[in-house]
Design a protein around this motif. Sequence first.
Motif, PDB file in Angstrom:
ATOM      1  N   SER A 204       0.780  -1.104   0.085  1.00  0.00           N
ATOM      2  CA  SER A 204       0.018   0.008   0.021  1.00  0.00           C
ATOM      3  C   SER A 204       0.904   1.201  -0.112  1.00  0.00           C
ATOM      4  O   SER A 204       2.155   1.313   0.104  1.00  0.00           O
ATOM      5  CB  SER A 204      -0.978   0.016   1.612  1.00  0.00           C
ATOM      6  OG  SER A 204      -0.226   0.111   2.272  1.00  0.00           O
ATOM      7  N   GLN A 205       0.301   2.299  -0.287  1.00  0.00           N
ATOM      8  CA  GLN A 205       0.872   3.569  -0.484  1.00  0.00           C
ATOM      9  C   GLN A 205       1.079   4.296   0.743  1.00  0.00           C
ATOM     10  O   GLN A 205      -0.229   4.427   1.651  1.00  0.00           O
ATOM     11  CB  GLN A 205       0.453   4.293  -1.609  1.00  0.00           C
ATOM     12  CG  GLN A 205       0.544   3.882  -2.809  1.00  0.00           C
ATOM     13  CD  GLN A 205      -0.778   2.913  -3.283  1.00  0.00           C
ATOM     14  OE1 GLN A 205      -1.788   3.024  -2.415  1.00  0.00           O
ATOM     15  NE2 GLN A 205      -0.602   2.357  -4.283  1.00  0.00           N
ATOM     16  N   THR A 206       2.060   5.099   1.041  1.00  0.00           N
ATOM     17  CA  THR A 206       2.148   6.000   2.310  1.00  0.00           C
ATOM     18  C   THR A 206       2.718   7.184   2.035  1.00  0.00           C
ATOM     19  O   THR A 206       3.693   7.207   1.066  1.00  0.00           O
ATOM     20  CB  THR A 206       2.909   5.207   3.324  1.00  0.00           C
ATOM     21  OG1 THR A 206       4.068   4.736   3.031  1.00  0.00           O
ATOM     22  CG2 THR A 206       2.023   4.018   4.090  1.00  0.00           C
ATOM     23  N   ILE A 207       2.590   8.226   2.854  1.00  0.00           N
ATOM     24  CA  ILE A 207       3.171   9.505   2.569  1.00  0.00           C
ATOM     25  C   ILE A 207       3.608  10.012   3.664  1.00  0.00           C
ATOM     26  O   ILE A 207       2.993   9.944   4.808  1.00  0.00           O
ATOM     27  CB  ILE A 207       2.097  10.536   1.757  1.00  0.00           C
ATOM     28  CG1 ILE A 207       3.020  11.813   1.653  1.00  0.00           C
ATOM     29  CG2 ILE A 207       0.896  10.575   2.563  1.00  0.00           C
ATOM     30  CD1 ILE A 207       1.942  12.659   0.683  1.00  0.00           C
ATOM     31  N   HIS A 208       4.960  10.537   3.908  1.00  0.00           N
ATOM     32  CA  HIS A 208       5.474  10.919   5.118  1.00  0.00           C
ATOM     33  C   HIS A 208       5.781  12.467   5.014  1.00  0.00           C
ATOM     34  O   HIS A 208       6.296  12.832   4.040  1.00  0.00           O
ATOM     35  CB  HIS A 208       6.833  10.011   5.334  1.00  0.00           C
ATOM     36  CG  HIS A 208       6.715   8.567   5.562  1.00  0.00           C
ATOM     37  ND1 HIS A 208       6.159   7.984   6.777  1.00  0.00           N
ATOM     38  CD2 HIS A 208       6.739   7.550   4.493  1.00  0.00           C
ATOM     39  CE1 HIS A 208       5.945   6.928   6.356  1.00  0.00           C
ATOM     40  NE2 HIS A 208       6.280   6.459   5.082  1.00  0.00           N
ATOM     41  N   GLN A 209       5.863  13.015   6.175  1.00  0.00           N
ATOM     42  CA  GLN A 209       6.385  14.663   6.186  1.00  0.00           C
ATOM     43  C   GLN A 209       6.766  14.850   7.469  1.00  0.00           C
ATOM     44  O   GLN A 209       6.635  14.134   8.572  1.00  0.00           O
ATOM     45  CB  GLN A 209       5.103  15.533   6.227  1.00  0.00           C
ATOM     46  CG  GLN A 209       4.339  15.717   4.819  1.00  0.00           C
ATOM     47  CD  GLN A 209       3.328  16.799   4.842  1.00  0.00           C
ATOM     48  OE1 GLN A 209       2.020  16.607   4.938  1.00  0.00           O
ATOM     49  NE2 GLN A 209       3.950  17.971   4.942  1.00  0.00           N
ATOM     50  N   TRP A 210       8.017  15.344   7.359  1.00  0.00           N
ATOM     51  CA  TRP A 210       8.763  15.800   8.444  1.00  0.00           C
ATOM     52  C   TRP A 210       9.466  17.094   8.212  1.00  0.00           C
ATOM     53  O   TRP A 210       9.758  17.453   7.213  1.00  0.00           O
ATOM     54  CB  TRP A 210       9.906  14.722   8.896  1.00  0.00           C
ATOM     55  CG  TRP A 210      10.963  14.464   8.184  1.00  0.00           C
ATOM     56  CD1 TRP A 210      12.267  14.983   8.074  1.00  0.00           C
ATOM     57  CD2 TRP A 210      10.836  13.482   6.965  1.00  0.00           C
ATOM     58  NE1 TRP A 210      13.017  14.346   7.042  1.00  0.00           N
ATOM     59  CE2 TRP A 210      12.365  13.453   6.584  1.00  0.00           C
ATOM     60  CE3 TRP A 210       9.960  12.441   6.623  1.00  0.00           C
ATOM     61  CZ2 TRP A 210      12.418  12.694   5.174  1.00  0.00           C
ATOM     62  CZ3 TRP A 210      10.337  11.624   5.578  1.00  0.00           C
ATOM     63  CH2 TRP A 210      11.458  11.938   4.972  1.00  0.00           C
TER      64      TRP A 210
END
Lengths: 114, 113
Positions: free
Chosen positions: B1-7
């Motif tokens: 599955s797709q995931t999106i990360h921000q930091w």
Amino acid sequence: AQSVTQLDSQVPVFEEAPVELRCNYSSSVSVYLFWYVQYPNQGLQLLLKYLSGSTLVKGINGFEAEFNKSQTSFHLRKPSVHISDTAEYFCAVTPRGGYNKLIFGAGTRLAVHP
Amino acid sequence: SQTIHQWPATLVQPVGSPLSLECTVEGTSNPNLYWYRQAAGRGLQLLFYSVGIGQISSEVPQNLSASRPQDRQFILSSKKLLLSDSGFYLCAWSVSGGDHEQFFGPGTRLTVL
């Protein structure tokens, strides 16, 4: 160009009551329509979308919306709300055949009270 | 599955300092990528979008810039922050040529003092 107007900035409602969040749009071309929900300090989550076909669209968490082309509206409804539905709701449109640029309304804050 | 990360998730910076916010997507290839800003109590404003590596389009004039050094990496930068840059920054992706749904990251809360 497209624009989206969410007619109510805030909607207070009691738990288990029905709710309608209103959205009108303006566009010279056909559009796809979306409703997103944002819980505090989180990203947006898709509730439902209208691409084609039946104008009544069912989404997650018991929400549904009806596309009305003649009135250029896409109002969001839920027959019985819960405390957990308290959040910000955004209506958005994107022109068909475009590259996915979403134009958002200013949002409606739904506050569900016990 | 797709995931999106921000930091990072939150950031407090003084006026005039530089900025770098990062967004990465996993589980998909050649996504369209977007940066939005959400000011307090307001809707989302599209800042930049990208349809491929090195391809950036700006939606509003400002002191921010964006870069896409890799297929699934999108960076928002500034050389000198302004007070008006404070807000909630959201990264999103969509399938190129797909059904137009955008998937959003968890966001970065930026406060400029």
